[in-house]
Write a protein that holds these residues in place. Structure first.
Motif, PDB file in Angstrom:
ATOM      1  N   THR A  63     -36.489  67.138 -14.541  1.00  0.00           N
ATOM      2  CA  THR A  63     -36.896  66.793 -15.910  1.00  0.00           C
ATOM      3  C   THR A  63     -36.517  65.365 -16.239  1.00  0.00           C
ATOM      4  N   GLY A  64     -35.700  64.754 -15.403  1.00  0.00           N
ATOM      5  CA  GLY A  64     -35.244  63.394 -15.618  1.00  0.00           C
ATOM      6  C   GLY A  64     -34.036  63.102 -14.764  1.00  0.00           C
ATOM      7  N   CYS A  65     -33.585  61.869 -14.832  1.00  0.00           N
ATOM      8  CA  CYS A  65     -32.408  61.434 -14.071  1.00  0.00           C
ATOM      9  C   CYS A  65     -31.292  61.102 -15.042  1.00  0.00           C
ATOM     10  N   ILE A  66     -30.107  61.579 -14.746  1.00  0.00           N
ATOM     11  CA  ILE A  66     -28.959  61.269 -15.583  1.00  0.00           C
ATOM     12  C   ILE A  66     -27.913  60.563 -14.729  1.00  0.00           C
ATOM     13  N   ARG A  67     -27.369  59.494 -15.292  1.00  0.00           N
ATOM     14  CA  ARG A  67     -26.360  58.706 -14.586  1.00  0.00           C
ATOM     15  C   ARG A  67     -25.022  59.413 -14.678  1.00  0.00           C
ATOM     16  N   CYS A  68     -24.299  59.417 -13.570  1.00  0.00           N
ATOM     17  CA  CYS A  68     -22.960  60.001 -13.506  1.00  0.00           C
ATOM     18  C   CYS A  68     -22.002  58.943 -12.978  1.00  0.00           C
ATOM     19  N   ILE A  69     -20.804  58.930 -13.515  1.00  0.00           N
ATOM     20  CA  ILE A  69     -19.795  57.986 -13.056  1.00  0.00           C
ATOM     21  C   ILE A  69     -18.531  58.756 -12.696  1.00  0.00           C
ATOM     22  N   LEU A  70     -18.057  58.537 -11.480  1.00  0.00           N
ATOM     23  CA  LEU A  70     -16.835  59.171 -10.993  1.00  0.00           C
ATOM     24  C   LEU A  70     -15.808  58.059 -10.802  1.00  0.00           C
ATOM     25  N   TRP A  71     -14.775  58.054 -11.654  1.00  0.00           N
ATOM     26  CA  TRP A  71     -13.731  57.039 -11.565  1.00  0.00           C
ATOM     27  C   TRP A  71     -12.805  57.403 -10.422  1.00  0.00           C
ATOM     28  N   LEU A  72     -12.528  56.442  -9.569  1.00  0.00           N
ATOM     29  CA  LEU A  72     -11.726  56.690  -8.376  1.00  0.00           C
ATOM     30  C   LEU A  72     -10.249  56.396  -8.581  1.00  0.00           C
ATOM     31  N   ASN A  73      -9.885  55.714  -9.660  1.00  0.00           N
ATOM     32  CA  ASN A  73      -8.467  55.416  -9.938  1.00  0.00           C
ATOM     33  C   ASN A  73      -8.240  55.211 -11.426  1.00  0.00           C
ATOM     34  N   ASN A  74      -8.183  56.307 -12.184  1.00  0.00           N
ATOM     35  CA  ASN A  74      -8.091  56.155 -13.636  1.00  0.00           C
ATOM     36  C   ASN A  74      -6.833  56.747 -14.257  1.00  0.00           C
ATOM     37  N   GLN A  75      -5.780  56.980 -13.496  1.00  0.00           N
ATOM     38  CA  GLN A  75      -4.562  57.571 -14.047  1.00  0.00           C
ATOM     39  C   GLN A  75      -3.486  56.507 -14.234  1.00  0.00           C
ATOM     40  N   ASP A  77      -0.181  56.959 -14.565  1.00  0.00           N
ATOM     41  CA  ASP A  77       1.027  57.342 -13.838  1.00  0.00           C
ATOM     42  C   ASP A  77       0.770  57.189 -12.332  1.00  0.00           C
ATOM     43  N   GLN A  78       1.671  56.518 -11.619  1.00  0.00           N
ATOM     44  CA  GLN A  78       1.465  56.208 -10.200  1.00  0.00           C
ATOM     45  C   GLN A  78       1.326  57.469  -9.346  1.00  0.00           C
ATOM     46  N   PHE A  79       2.180  58.507  -9.581  1.00  0.00           N
ATOM     47  CA  PHE A  79       2.075  59.748  -8.808  1.00  0.00           C
ATOM     48  C   PHE A  79       0.737  60.424  -9.068  1.00  0.00           C
ATOM     49  N   ARG A  80       0.407  60.542 -10.352  1.00  0.00           N
ATOM     50  CA  ARG A  80      -0.865  61.176 -10.708  1.00  0.00           C
ATOM     51  C   ARG A  80      -2.036  60.353 -10.197  1.00  0.00           C
ATOM     52  N   LEU A  81      -1.873  59.044 -10.165  1.00  0.00           N
ATOM     53  CA  LEU A  81      -2.923  58.185  -9.644  1.00  0.00           C
ATOM     54  C   LEU A  81      -3.214  58.540  -8.198  1.00  0.00           C
ATOM     55  N   GLY A  82      -2.154  58.733  -7.408  1.00  0.00           N
ATOM     56  CA  GLY A  82      -2.332  59.084  -6.002  1.00  0.00           C
ATOM     57  C   GLY A  82      -3.068  60.398  -5.832  1.00  0.00           C
ATOM     58  N   VAL A  83      -2.651  61.419  -6.561  1.00  0.00           N
ATOM     59  CA  VAL A  83      -3.277  62.737  -6.458  1.00  0.00           C
ATOM     60  C   VAL A  83      -4.699  62.699  -7.003  1.00  0.00           C
ATOM     61  N   ALA A  84      -4.873  62.119  -8.185  1.00  0.00           N
ATOM     62  CA  ALA A  84      -6.201  62.058  -8.795  1.00  0.00           C
ATOM     63  C   ALA A  84      -7.149  61.212  -7.952  1.00  0.00           C
ATOM     64  N   ALA A  85      -6.661  60.084  -7.455  1.00  0.00           N
ATOM     65  CA  ALA A  85      -7.509  59.217  -6.636  1.00  0.00           C
ATOM     66  C   ALA A  85      -7.906  59.919  -5.349  1.00  0.00           C
ATOM     67  N   GLU A  86      -6.962  60.644  -4.759  1.00  0.00           N
ATOM     68  CA  GLU A  86      -7.261  61.382  -3.528  1.00  0.00           C
ATOM     69  C   GLU A  86      -8.332  62.441  -3.781  1.00  0.00           C
ATOM     70  N   MET A  87      -8.209  63.169  -4.897  1.00  0.00           N
ATOM     71  CA  MET A  87      -9.210  64.182  -5.243  1.00  0.00           C
ATOM     72  C   MET A  87     -10.556  63.526  -5.518  1.00  0.00           C
ATOM     73  N   ALA A  88     -10.546  62.411  -6.249  1.00  0.00           N
ATOM     74  CA  ALA A  88     -11.792  61.707  -6.563  1.00  0.00           C
ATOM     75  C   ALA A  88     -12.464  61.196  -5.295  1.00  0.00           C
ATOM     76  N   LEU A  89     -11.681  60.689  -4.366  1.00  0.00           N
ATOM     77  CA  LEU A  89     -12.250  60.216  -3.096  1.00  0.00           C
ATOM     78  C   LEU A  89     -12.884  61.361  -2.315  1.00  0.00           C
ATOM     79  N   GLU A  90     -12.251  62.535  -2.344  1.00  0.00           N
ATOM     80  CA  GLU A  90     -12.827  63.713  -1.676  1.00  0.00           C
ATOM     81  C   GLU A  90     -14.148  64.105  -2.334  1.00  0.00           C
ATOM     82  N   GLU A  91     -14.178  64.088  -3.677  1.00  0.00           N
ATOM     83  CA  GLU A  91     -15.409  64.413  -4.387  1.00  0.00           C
ATOM     84  C   GLU A  91     -16.483  63.366  -4.107  1.00  0.00           C
ATOM     85  N   ALA A  92     -16.070  62.110  -4.002  1.00  0.00           N
ATOM     86  CA  ALA A  92     -17.026  61.028  -3.743  1.00  0.00           C
ATOM     87  C   ALA A  92     -17.705  61.205  -2.390  1.00  0.00           C
ATOM     88  N   LYS A  93     -16.984  61.766  -1.425  1.00  0.00           N
ATOM     89  CA  LYS A  93     -17.569  62.002  -0.095  1.00  0.00           C
ATOM     90  C   LYS A  93     -18.730  62.991  -0.161  1.00  0.00           C
TER      91      LYS A  93
END
Length: 153
Positions: A63-75, A77-93
């Motif tokens: 029905t159309g195209c919708i833009r999606c944005i996945l932030w790869l490093n948006n936390q 807190d440094q610890f949370r950044l590592g975990v969140a970035a790792e999860m985001a990188l996995e999702e990006a794959k």
């Protein structure tokens, strides 16, 4: 004003792109008077662009195209950044051209266009997932999102 703000509202791209901006400052959106902040779409990845900080991609559901944005490093807190970035990188794959994906996230506005800030993304293995999503969208719109006046479920 009725709200369905706390759930991921299943929408077709055409409906998501036609949401009304309710409040420019908080980026609140509404559909026929109901506030919406999170959505879910299912479609095929038709383009993507990977940068250091984000992955931007388009999902086409027919029905159309919708833009999606996945932030790869948006936390912050440094610890949370590592975990969140790792999860985001996995999702990006998972984001590859031609893959059927289910995207859930927060509705945001960028350069005057509605987009999804990705919360999670799943590659669908069931080839019927897209049509089943369409049917869910139609059923939910009819009975939940915008039922006719006087409708009792």
């Amino acid at each position: 004003m009725d709200s369905i703000r706390m759930v991921h509202v299943k929408l077709l791209a055409i409906d998501a792109l036609s949401l009304t901006v309710h409040d420019n400052h908080s980026q609140s959106f509404s559909r026929k008077g109901k506030l919406i902040s999170r959505i879910e779409v299912v479609g095929v990845v038709v383009s993507y662009e990977r940068k250091d900080k984000y992955l931007s991609f388009l999902v086409d559901d027919g029905t159309g195209c919708i833009r999606c944005i996945l932030w790869l490093n948006n936390q912050p807190d440094q610890f949370r950044l590592g975990v969140a970035a790792e999860m985001a990188l996995e999702e990006a794959k998972a984001v590859q051209l031609g893959k059927l994906v289910r995207v859930r996230g927060k509705i945001t506005m960028y350069k005057g266009m509605v987009q999804i800030t990705v919360g999670d993304i799943f590659v669908e293995r069931d080839p019927n997932a897209e049509i089943l999503h369409w049917l869910d969208c139609i059923r939910l719109a009819k009975h939940c999102y915008d039922p006719p006046a006087g409708y009792l479920p």
